[in-house]
Design an enzyme around this catalytic site. Structure first.
Site, short mmCIF file in Angstrom:
data_model
loop_
_atom_site.label_atom_id
_atom_site.label_comp_id
_atom_site.label_asym_id
_atom_site.label_seq_id
_atom_site.Cartn_x
_atom_site.Cartn_y
_atom_site.Cartn_z
N HIS A 161 12.26 -43.92 -18.23
CA HIS A 161 11.75 -45.19 -18.70
C HIS A 161 10.13 -44.99 -18.45
O HIS A 161 9.28 -45.88 -18.74
CB HIS A 161 12.09 -46.18 -17.97
N GLU A 186 29.36 -47.54 4.14
CA GLU A 186 30.84 -46.97 3.79
C GLU A 186 30.94 -45.51 4.58
O GLU A 186 31.69 -44.95 3.88
CB GLU A 186 31.54 -47.20 2.34
#
Length: 202
Positions: A161, A186
């Site tokens: 981009h 996690e």
């Protein structure tokens, strides 16, 4: 000997309060706040499961949690890839879309390949879990690989981009910010590698 217990603390319990909402770089769709427990007494009927089994309960959630985390990572990476494919077809440089340049093709191809590899690793671990087989190693592999794929893919998406990727109106910046959290929560990437090595017997 101290034991770990899991308790449900209802909103409005005396001594429990939310002190402040924390501002985060990404993952803003989920609130994160600082909780304060000061002389907070919780009734016995708020105990989850059996007395003293808190730690085993938490460990039991790690496998399913890390496997399902793979889906989250794949989703973020997939969104970044789709944005990149769309943008590469719209952005014109030197008289043609940037998707026609070999360097862009290579980036998109590798992004797609890594997402697919993470997907199949997640499928494999999910199947093992559903069959009731031991899959601690595979669950950690999913968490480690899929989260790092999400970071690599979103970083490449930003590169494709160009300057527009750094502008808030383009969604790719959100994917990039959200992906940064994935190798931390996690269980960090470092923890996953320790678990995998331990399961290999080294």
């Amino acid at each position: 000997m101290e034991v770990l217990r899991i308790l449900i603390v209802d909103k409005g319990t005396p001594g429990y309060s939310v002190t402040r909402k924390l501002k985060k770089v990404g993952n803003r769709s989920a609130d994160t706040a600082e909780l304060l427990f000061e002389d907070c007494r919780v009734p016995k009927d708020k105990l989850v499961g059996e007395e003293g089994k808190g730690f085993p309960y938490l460990i039991a959630t790690l496998k399913s949690g890390r496997i399902s985390y793979g889906g989250r990572c794949i989703g973020v990476a997939r969104a970044a890839l789709e944005s990149s494919i769309r943008y590469a077809g719209e952005r014109i440089q030197f008289g043609k879309p940037i998707k026609d340049f070999q360097v862009t093709k290579f980036k998109l191809a590798r992004m797609a390949m890594e997402i697919e590899a993470a997907r199949w690793l997640t499928y494999r671990a999910s199947w093992l879990f559903d069959q009731g087989k031991d899959c601690m190693k595979e669950a950690s592999m999913v968490k480690l690989y899929a989260s790092e794929v999400a970071q690599r893919v979103t970083s490449e998406a930003m590169q494709i981009h160009g300057g527009y990727g750094y502008i808030m109106e383009y969604p790719v910046q959100r994917h990039w910010r959200d992906a940064r959290l994935l190798t931390i929560t996690e269980g960090t990437s470092e923890i996953q590698q320790i678990v995998i090595a331990r399961e290999l017997g080294v």
